[in-house]
Design a protein around this motif. Structure first.
Motif, PDB file in Angstrom:
ATOM      1  N   ALA A   4       7.400 -31.155  15.588  1.00  0.00           N
ATOM      2  CA  ALA A   4       7.343 -30.843  17.020  1.00  0.00           C
ATOM      3  C   ALA A   4       8.598 -30.092  17.416  1.00  0.00           C
ATOM      4  O   ALA A   4       9.702 -30.404  16.959  1.00  0.00           O
ATOM      5  CB  ALA A   4       7.199 -32.117  17.832  1.00  0.00           C
ATOM      6  N   ARG A   5       8.423 -29.104  18.247  1.00  0.00           N
ATOM      7  CA  ARG A   5       9.571 -28.352  18.747  1.00  0.00           C
ATOM      8  C   ARG A   5      10.323 -29.230  19.730  1.00  0.00           C
ATOM      9  O   ARG A   5       9.714 -29.898  20.557  1.00  0.00           O
ATOM     10  CB  ARG A   5       9.095 -27.070  19.412  1.00  0.00           C
ATOM     11  CG  ARG A   5       8.464 -26.135  18.410  1.00  0.00           C
ATOM     12  CD  ARG A   5       8.035 -24.844  19.081  1.00  0.00           C
ATOM     13  NE  ARG A   5       7.439 -23.969  18.101  1.00  0.00           N
ATOM     14  CZ  ARG A   5       6.155 -23.628  18.089  1.00  0.00           C
ATOM     15  NH1 ARG A   5       5.331 -24.097  19.014  1.00  0.00           N
ATOM     16  NH2 ARG A   5       5.691 -22.830  17.167  1.00  0.00           N
ATOM     17  N   ARG A   6      11.617 -29.201  19.623  1.00  0.00           N
ATOM     18  CA  ARG A   6      12.436 -30.016  20.522  1.00  0.00           C
ATOM     19  C   ARG A   6      12.484 -29.396  21.903  1.00  0.00           C
ATOM     20  O   ARG A   6      12.581 -28.187  22.048  1.00  0.00           O
ATOM     21  CB  ARG A   6      13.845 -30.154  19.971  1.00  0.00           C
ATOM     22  CG  ARG A   6      13.870 -30.952  18.701  1.00  0.00           C
ATOM     23  CD  ARG A   6      15.282 -31.158  18.273  1.00  0.00           C
ATOM     24  NE  ARG A   6      15.291 -32.022  17.101  1.00  0.00           N
ATOM     25  CZ  ARG A   6      16.327 -32.200  16.351  1.00  0.00           C
ATOM     26  NH1 ARG A   6      17.462 -31.595  16.636  1.00  0.00           N
ATOM     27  NH2 ARG A   6      16.278 -32.984  15.311  1.00  0.00           N
ATOM     28  N   SER A   7      12.449 -30.254  22.879  1.00  0.00           N
ATOM     29  CA  SER A   7      12.534 -29.796  24.265  1.00  0.00           C
ATOM     30  C   SER A   7      13.963 -29.360  24.569  1.00  0.00           C
ATOM     31  O   SER A   7      14.925 -29.952  24.085  1.00  0.00           O
ATOM     32  CB  SER A   7      12.134 -30.933  25.203  1.00  0.00           C
ATOM     33  OG  SER A   7      12.458 -30.615  26.523  1.00  0.00           O
ATOM     34  N   LEU A   8      14.103 -28.354  25.390  1.00  0.00           N
ATOM     35  CA  LEU A   8      15.425 -27.889  25.804  1.00  0.00           C
ATOM     36  C   LEU A   8      15.848 -28.509  27.134  1.00  0.00           C
ATOM     37  O   LEU A   8      16.836 -28.091  27.732  1.00  0.00           O
ATOM     38  CB  LEU A   8      15.428 -26.361  25.922  1.00  0.00           C
ATOM     39  CG  LEU A   8      15.184 -25.609  24.622  1.00  0.00           C
ATOM     40  CD1 LEU A   8      15.139 -24.112  24.876  1.00  0.00           C
ATOM     41  CD2 LEU A   8      16.243 -25.934  23.594  1.00  0.00           C
ATOM     42  N   ALA A   9      15.120 -29.534  27.574  1.00  0.00           N
ATOM     43  CA  ALA A   9      15.384 -30.143  28.878  1.00  0.00           C
ATOM     44  C   ALA A   9      16.813 -30.676  29.003  1.00  0.00           C
ATOM     45  O   ALA A   9      17.428 -30.556  30.052  1.00  0.00           O
ATOM     46  CB  ALA A   9      14.385 -31.264  29.139  1.00  0.00           C
ATOM     47  N   GLY A  10      17.384 -31.243  27.963  1.00  0.00           N
ATOM     48  CA  GLY A  10      18.717 -31.826  28.043  1.00  0.00           C
ATOM     49  C   GLY A  10      19.852 -30.850  27.807  1.00  0.00           C
ATOM     50  O   GLY A  10      21.025 -31.205  27.948  1.00  0.00           O
ATOM     51  N   VAL A  11      19.541 -29.615  27.458  1.00  0.00           N
ATOM     52  CA  VAL A  11      20.578 -28.648  27.119  1.00  0.00           C
ATOM     53  C   VAL A  11      21.480 -28.352  28.317  1.00  0.00           C
ATOM     54  O   VAL A  11      22.701 -28.291  28.187  1.00  0.00           O
ATOM     55  CB  VAL A  11      19.948 -27.347  26.577  1.00  0.00           C
ATOM     56  CG1 VAL A  11      20.981 -26.253  26.435  1.00  0.00           C
ATOM     57  CG2 VAL A  11      19.294 -27.616  25.249  1.00  0.00           C
ATOM     58  N   VAL A  12      20.897 -28.170  29.488  1.00  0.00           N
ATOM     59  CA  VAL A  12      21.693 -27.854  30.679  1.00  0.00           C
ATOM     60  C   VAL A  12      22.680 -28.981  30.965  1.00  0.00           C
ATOM     61  O   VAL A  12      23.851 -28.733  31.253  1.00  0.00           O
ATOM     62  CB  VAL A  12      20.785 -27.585  31.901  1.00  0.00           C
ATOM     63  CG1 VAL A  12      21.612 -27.408  33.159  1.00  0.00           C
ATOM     64  CG2 VAL A  12      19.921 -26.371  31.647  1.00  0.00           C
ATOM     65  N   GLN A  13      22.231 -30.223  30.861  1.00  0.00           N
ATOM     66  CA  GLN A  13      23.131 -31.358  31.098  1.00  0.00           C
ATOM     67  C   GLN A  13      24.239 -31.395  30.059  1.00  0.00           C
ATOM     68  O   GLN A  13      25.383 -31.705  30.358  1.00  0.00           O
ATOM     69  CB  GLN A  13      22.347 -32.666  31.064  1.00  0.00           C
ATOM     70  CG  GLN A  13      21.403 -32.819  32.234  1.00  0.00           C
ATOM     71  CD  GLN A  13      20.525 -34.043  32.085  1.00  0.00           C
ATOM     72  OE1 GLN A  13      20.374 -34.592  31.001  1.00  0.00           O
ATOM     73  NE2 GLN A  13      19.930 -34.459  33.187  1.00  0.00           N
ATOM     74  N   LYS A  14      23.907 -31.064  28.818  1.00  0.00           N
ATOM     75  CA  LYS A  14      24.907 -31.060  27.751  1.00  0.00           C
ATOM     76  C   LYS A  14      25.992 -30.020  28.044  1.00  0.00           C
ATOM     77  O   LYS A  14      27.175 -30.303  27.940  1.00  0.00           O
ATOM     78  CB  LYS A  14      24.224 -30.757  26.427  1.00  0.00           C
ATOM     79  CG  LYS A  14      25.102 -30.908  25.235  1.00  0.00           C
ATOM     80  CD  LYS A  14      25.463 -32.341  25.009  1.00  0.00           C
ATOM     81  CE  LYS A  14      25.085 -32.775  23.644  1.00  0.00           C
ATOM     82  NZ  LYS A  14      25.485 -34.114  23.346  1.00  0.00           N
ATOM     83  N   PHE A  15      25.598 -28.819  28.447  1.00  0.00           N
ATOM     84  CA  PHE A  15      26.579 -27.785  28.771  1.00  0.00           C
ATOM     85  C   PHE A  15      27.373 -28.134  30.024  1.00  0.00           C
ATOM     86  O   PHE A  15      28.547 -27.780  30.137  1.00  0.00           O
ATOM     87  CB  PHE A  15      25.912 -26.419  28.930  1.00  0.00           C
ATOM     88  CG  PHE A  15      25.573 -25.769  27.617  1.00  0.00           C
ATOM     89  CD1 PHE A  15      26.559 -25.475  26.694  1.00  0.00           C
ATOM     90  CD2 PHE A  15      24.259 -25.451  27.308  1.00  0.00           C
ATOM     91  CE1 PHE A  15      26.254 -24.875  25.482  1.00  0.00           C
ATOM     92  CE2 PHE A  15      23.948 -24.854  26.098  1.00  0.00           C
ATOM     93  CZ  PHE A  15      24.944 -24.566  25.186  1.00  0.00           C
ATOM     94  N   ALA A  16      26.778 -28.844  30.960  1.00  0.00           N
ATOM     95  CA  ALA A  16      27.488 -29.229  32.186  1.00  0.00           C
ATOM     96  C   ALA A  16      28.637 -30.185  31.873  1.00  0.00           C
ATOM     97  O   ALA A  16      29.611 -30.258  32.617  1.00  0.00           O
ATOM     98  CB  ALA A  16      26.520 -29.871  33.175  1.00  0.00           C
ATOM     99  N   SER A  17      28.552 -30.894  30.750  1.00  0.00           N
ATOM    100  CA  SER A  17      29.611 -31.832  30.389  1.00  0.00           C
ATOM    101  C   SER A  17      30.811 -31.127  29.746  1.00  0.00           C
ATOM    102  O   SER A  17      31.849 -31.737  29.547  1.00  0.00           O
ATOM    103  CB  SER A  17      29.075 -32.902  29.440  1.00  0.00           C
ATOM    104  OG  SER A  17      28.766 -32.338  28.174  1.00  0.00           O
ATOM    105  N   PHE A  18      30.693 -29.839  29.430  1.00  0.00           N
ATOM    106  CA  PHE A  18      31.804 -29.103  28.824  1.00  0.00           C
ATOM    107  C   PHE A  18      32.884 -28.827  29.866  1.00  0.00           C
ATOM    108  O   PHE A  18      32.611 -28.708  31.050  1.00  0.00           O
ATOM    109  CB  PHE A  18      31.307 -27.769  28.267  1.00  0.00           C
ATOM    110  CG  PHE A  18      30.589 -27.865  26.943  1.00  0.00           C
ATOM    111  CD1 PHE A  18      30.536 -26.772  26.113  1.00  0.00           C
ATOM    112  CD2 PHE A  18      29.972 -29.023  26.530  1.00  0.00           C
ATOM    113  CE1 PHE A  18      29.878 -26.828  24.901  1.00  0.00           C
ATOM    114  CE2 PHE A  18      29.314 -29.100  25.326  1.00  0.00           C
ATOM    115  CZ  PHE A  18      29.268 -28.000  24.507  1.00  0.00           C
ATOM    116  N   SER A  19      34.095 -28.691  29.405  1.00  0.00           N
ATOM    117  CA  SER A  19      35.192 -28.350  30.300  1.00  0.00           C
ATOM    118  C   SER A  19      35.061 -26.874  30.708  1.00  0.00           C
ATOM    119  O   SER A  19      34.320 -26.124  30.082  1.00  0.00           O
ATOM    120  CB  SER A  19      36.533 -28.605  29.605  1.00  0.00           C
ATOM    121  OG  SER A  19      36.676 -27.749  28.500  1.00  0.00           O
TER     122      SER A  19
END
Length: 79
Positions: free
Chosen positions: A44-59
C-alpha cells in the motif's frame, strides 16, 4: 511464474502467496486491484497526510533539531 491457489475464507476470497514471492515484512498492508482478468497486489502506498506536521516541527533553518553555534576554523586560501 508461480502457480498458487485461491480459496474461500469466511466471506472473503483468499490467495496463497508462495514464500518465494512473499514480502519480508509480514505485517504489511497491501493494495489489490483488478485489471481485466489480472489481479495486481503491491504494498500500500503510504499516505502523505502526516508530512506537513512533520515539517512543521522543524526549526526555521530547516533542521529537525536545534544546532549549537560553532566557530568555523580559519581556512587557508588555495595556493
Amino acid at each position: 511464474m508461480a502457480i498458487t491457489r485461491a480459496f474461500k475464507y469466511g466471506d472473503a476470497f483468499a490467495v496463497c502467496i508462495p514464500a518465494a514471492l512473499a514480502y519480508e515484512d509480514t505485517d504489511i498492508e497491501l493494495e489489490i486491484e483488478r485489471i481485466g482478468d489480472e489481479l495486481r497486489i503491491r504494498p500500500a502506498r503510504r499516505s502523505l497526510a502526516g508530512v506537513v506536521q512533520k515539517f512543521a516541527s522543524f526549526s526555521p533553518d530547516g533542521l529537525p533539531y536545534e544546532r549549537d553555534d560553532q566557530e568555523q576554523a580559519d581556512r587557508q586560501a588555495p595556493s
